[in-house]
Design an enzyme around this catalytic site. Structure first.
Site, PDB file in Angstrom:
ATOM      1  NE  ARG A 187      -2.777  -3.415   0.818  1.00 50.45           N
ATOM      2  CZ  ARG A 187      -3.948  -3.819   1.755  1.00 50.45           C
ATOM      3  NH1 ARG A 187      -2.616  -4.118   1.747  1.00 50.45           N
ATOM      4  NH2 ARG A 187      -5.259  -4.172   1.525  1.00 50.45           N
ATOM      5  CG  ASP A 216      -2.643  -6.118  -1.522  1.00 47.21           C
ATOM      6  OD1 ASP A 216      -3.871  -5.774  -2.261  1.00 47.21           O
ATOM      7  OD2 ASP A 216      -2.492  -6.558  -0.261  1.00 47.21           O
ATOM      8  CG  HIS A 289      -5.673  -8.787  -0.754  1.00 49.50           C
ATOM      9  ND1 HIS A 289      -5.772  -7.467  -0.780  1.00 49.50           N
ATOM     10  CD2 HIS A 289      -6.085  -9.728  -0.370  1.00 49.50           C
ATOM     11  CE1 HIS A 289      -6.540  -6.986   0.090  1.00 49.50           C
ATOM     12  NE2 HIS A 289      -6.870  -9.076   0.136  1.00 49.50           N
ATOM     13  CD  GLU A 352      -9.107  -8.168   3.015  1.00 50.39           C
ATOM     14  OE1 GLU A 352      -9.699  -7.540   4.069  1.00 50.39           O
ATOM     15  OE2 GLU A 352      -8.540  -7.436   2.645  1.00 50.39           O
ATOM     16  CD1 TRP A 418      -7.625 -12.555   8.881  1.00 53.51           C
ATOM     17  CD2 TRP A 418      -7.741 -10.664   8.875  1.00 53.51           C
ATOM     18  NE1 TRP A 418      -8.674 -12.360   7.907  1.00 53.51           N
ATOM     19  CE2 TRP A 418      -8.871 -11.318   8.275  1.00 53.51           C
ATOM     20  CE3 TRP A 418      -8.610  -9.053   9.404  1.00 53.51           C
ATOM     21  CZ2 TRP A 418      -9.471 -10.355   7.022  1.00 53.51           C
ATOM     22  CZ3 TRP A 418      -9.486  -8.603   8.464  1.00 53.51           C
ATOM     23  CH2 TRP A 418      -9.810  -9.415   7.296  1.00 53.51           C
ATOM     24  CG  ASP A 445      -4.311  -1.103   9.734  1.00 53.74           C
ATOM     25  OD1 ASP A 445      -4.265  -1.688  11.007  1.00 53.74           O
ATOM     26  OD2 ASP A 445      -4.620  -1.683   9.072  1.00 53.74           O
ATOM     27  CD1 TRP A 493      -3.188  -4.525   8.592  1.00 48.71           C
ATOM     28  CD2 TRP A 493      -2.488  -5.579   6.192  1.00 48.71           C
ATOM     29  NE1 TRP A 493      -3.561  -6.262   8.268  1.00 48.71           N
ATOM     30  CE2 TRP A 493      -2.909  -6.639   6.896  1.00 48.71           C
ATOM     31  CE3 TRP A 493      -1.499  -5.892   5.239  1.00 48.71           C
ATOM     32  CZ2 TRP A 493      -2.858  -7.817   6.448  1.00 48.71           C
ATOM     33  CZ3 TRP A 493      -1.276  -6.959   4.764  1.00 48.71           C
ATOM     34  CH2 TRP A 493      -2.085  -7.797   5.529  1.00 48.71           C
TER      35      TRP A 493
HETATM   36  C1  ACM Z   1      -6.273  -9.014   6.497  1.00 44.51           C
HETATM   37  O1  ACM Z   1      -6.185  -8.190   7.441  1.00 44.51           O
HETATM   38  N1  ACM Z   1      -6.914  -8.396   5.882  1.00 44.51           N
HETATM   39  C2  ACM Z   1      -5.285  -9.981   7.053  1.00 44.51           C
END
Ligand code: ACM
Length: 553
Positions: A187, A216, A289, A352, A418, A445, A493
């Site tokens: 990011r 990502d 991702h 995700e 997570w 974060d 993140w």
């Molecule tokens: C995550 O925070 N998507 C692992």
């Protein structure tokens, strides 16, 4: 009452002051005048036992470091650590004579079954570091640094200080074998020299895993020789979202952003971490991702529309397709990754993964029919299982985020839990190893204070106190399941972390609190006492110029 609070009751030799002190507390401390000089010992993470005994050791340019065999690497590291602030160029030798004060590093298999355990003894004549393996000696070296004045962490020469260490005997070992720090460099990109500093700070706090999130939607950051477009195209984005992703209307900065690590830089970083006792665990995200990779090689995607490397935050629908050529591509990428990273663990993400494109893709539908897979969750599971078999065949263990449980967990996978602790509990219940990384407690974060007072972050509220209070072994686990909890890890993140200053503000001192969670015995100090120790500890971070968040102190 924890063991280290007890006053030693064994017969005490007349000439020696023998006190077991409770670090950072006052009640059991003897009156000021019975203490030897400079005796306030604030160690972080807090060791298992510290016995204060005898006279301090004064480090001078006459000292020599004695280390041979496996201990040599820790001896060299110690010499490097001591040089900038003291100006002493201490030789690392195989043996010395009585003329020289000595810092002795020894491999001693009798210390413990845990390779990361160590003993540290300081008296007026010598300092002795013992451990069953190099891993423990690295931790002993970190503790030794903390016994010196904080100026030892500075980069330039200080001549006005006596470099004395209190006389102590320390016995120490970690609570958990997986103590991690994660960094998302996709990011926002952080250059190789900074990644080394991130590793330095992890080592200082006795972490032993650096989880490097390298690919990502917003950038592919690892050079892959066989597929040069991954970095020629995939490492660069046209612009980046401004503000929070939920802001309307959406705004962008119009500025290109990017960067990547060459394979030479990666080898250097992996070696740098190993020389500090840290394993670098690379993360190559799949099947989601994946937009930066698909932008570079459109044949990896499910749709015909050309894609750009994403400049937006959030979850992208653009996931890898399930063509055989895509599995071959990913395995070829992993072959280069395996060559660069000796880590026993390879993280393949797995989080995700919107199923939108697979649900409409003829290839994905045909794949599911051919393999008897009832739905897209089963397809995700099949995808991860293929990677699990591939990594196992190459002697490595797959790590994935807890979504890899959906549709059935691959045989040998380690799960990072997570989205709360449920995934970890379920995986441990199935006999899988887990690393507890719940966002509520370990996502740095998140905000640390009232959001209106802090500049934009992703959300949440994960205060220093909350991190410190985190218990990685869920009460729901029976003892035979609890042993599958390898430890915990702090995540950063970087959607809302564009600079190094912001990075350090988000990670420190929360990572200090997590260091105690994963290293120190389960019965921890009251929070106020931890903060008391932290106030001294941050003087070390001050010397290193770390932009930690000062508000919680
Ligand atoms: C995550 O925070 N998507 C692992």
């Amino acid at each position: 009452m924890p063991k280290q609070l007890l006053i030693e009751s064994d017969p005490i030799p007349d000439e020696v002051e023998l006190i077991i002190i409770d670090l950072g507390s006052t009640p059991q401390m003897p009156p000021e005048d019975t203490l030897v000089e400079n005796q306030t010992i604030y160690l972080l993470p807090k060791p298992v036992t510290v016995i204060e005994v005898g006279q301090p050791f004064e480090l001078t340019s006459a000292a020599q470091i004695v280390a041979t065999g496996d201990a040599l690497a820790a001896g060299n590291l110690l010499a490097d650590y001591l040089r900038p602030a003291t100006g002493f160029v201490l030789p690392v030798v195989e043996a010395t004579d009585a003329e020289h004060p000595v810092l002795h590093l020894l491999i001693d298999p009798n210390i413990s079954d845990d390779e990361e355990a160590y003993r540290l003894e300081v008296n007026a004549e010598s300092v002795t570091l013992r451990a069953p393996a190099l891993a423990g000696l690295f931790h002993a070296v970190q503790t030794l640094r903390q016994l010196l004045p904080p100026e030892i962490y500075g980069a330039s020469l200080v001549t006005s200080i006596r470099w004395s260490m209190p006389g102590v005997t320390i016995k120490d070992q970690p609570r958990f074998p997986w103590r991690g720090g994660h960094l998302d460099v996709c990011r926002h990109f952080f250059p190789a020299h900074y990644v080394k500093r991130y590793i330095d700070l992890l080592a200082l706090h006795k972490f032993n895993r650096f989880h490097w999130h390298l690919t990502d939607d917003q950038g592919w950051r690892i050079e892959i020789k066989r597929y040069p477009r991954l970095t020629e195209v995939g490492a660069w984005r046209r612009e980046t979202m401004l503000g929070h992703w939920s802001d309307q209307p959406r705004r962008f900065d119009g500025k290109p952003h990017g960067g990547f690590y060459s394979q030479d830089e990666i080898r250097e970083i992996v070696a740098y971490a190993a020389a500090r006792g840290i394993i670098v665990v690379p993360e190559i995200e799949m099947p989601g991702h994946a937009q930066a990779a698909i932008a570079a090689y459109p044949e990896l995607g499910n749709v015909d529309t050309p894609l750009e490397v994403s400049g937006e935050w959030g979850i992208s629908d653009n996931v890898f397709n399930v063509e055989e050529s895509t599995f071959t591509f990913l395995q070829n990428v992993l072959l280069e990754v395996l060559d660069l990273f000796p880590s026993p663990y390879i993280h393949i993400g797995g989080d995700e993964v919107p199923k939108t494109q697979w649900n409409t893709s003829p290839t994905a539908q045909a794949y599911m029919r051919a393999h008897g897979l009832p739905d897209a969750h089963a397809l995700q599971s099949d995808f991860i299982r293929r990677m699990d078999r591939f990594l196992n065949a190459h002697g490595r263990t797959l790590v994935g985020w807890d979504e890899i449980l959906e549709g059935g967990l691959a045989d040998n996978a380690i799960v990072m839990s997570w989205r709360g602790e449920e995934g970890g509990i379920e995986a441990a219940g199935q006999g899988h190893d887990v690393v507890m990384t719940p966002e509520s407690d370990t996502y740095f974060d998140h905000y640390q204070f009232d959001p209106s007072s802090e500049g934009v972050a992703i959300g949440g509220l994960t205060s220093l106190e909350k991190v410190y209070g985190y218990e990685p072994v869920p009460a729901a686990l029976a003892p035979d399941q609890a042993k599958h909890v390898l430890g915990s890890q702090g995540q950063l993140w970087t959607e809302y972390v564009p600079t190094i200053e912001r990075l350090e503000y988000m990670v420190y001192p929360r990572m200090c609190a997590l260091a105690e969670v994963v290293w120190s015995p389960r019965e921890r100090d009251a929070y106020a006492r931890f903060v008391d120790r932290l106030r001294t500890h941050v003087k070390r971070l001050d010397q290193m110029g770390v932009n930690y968040c000062r508000r919680a102190l």
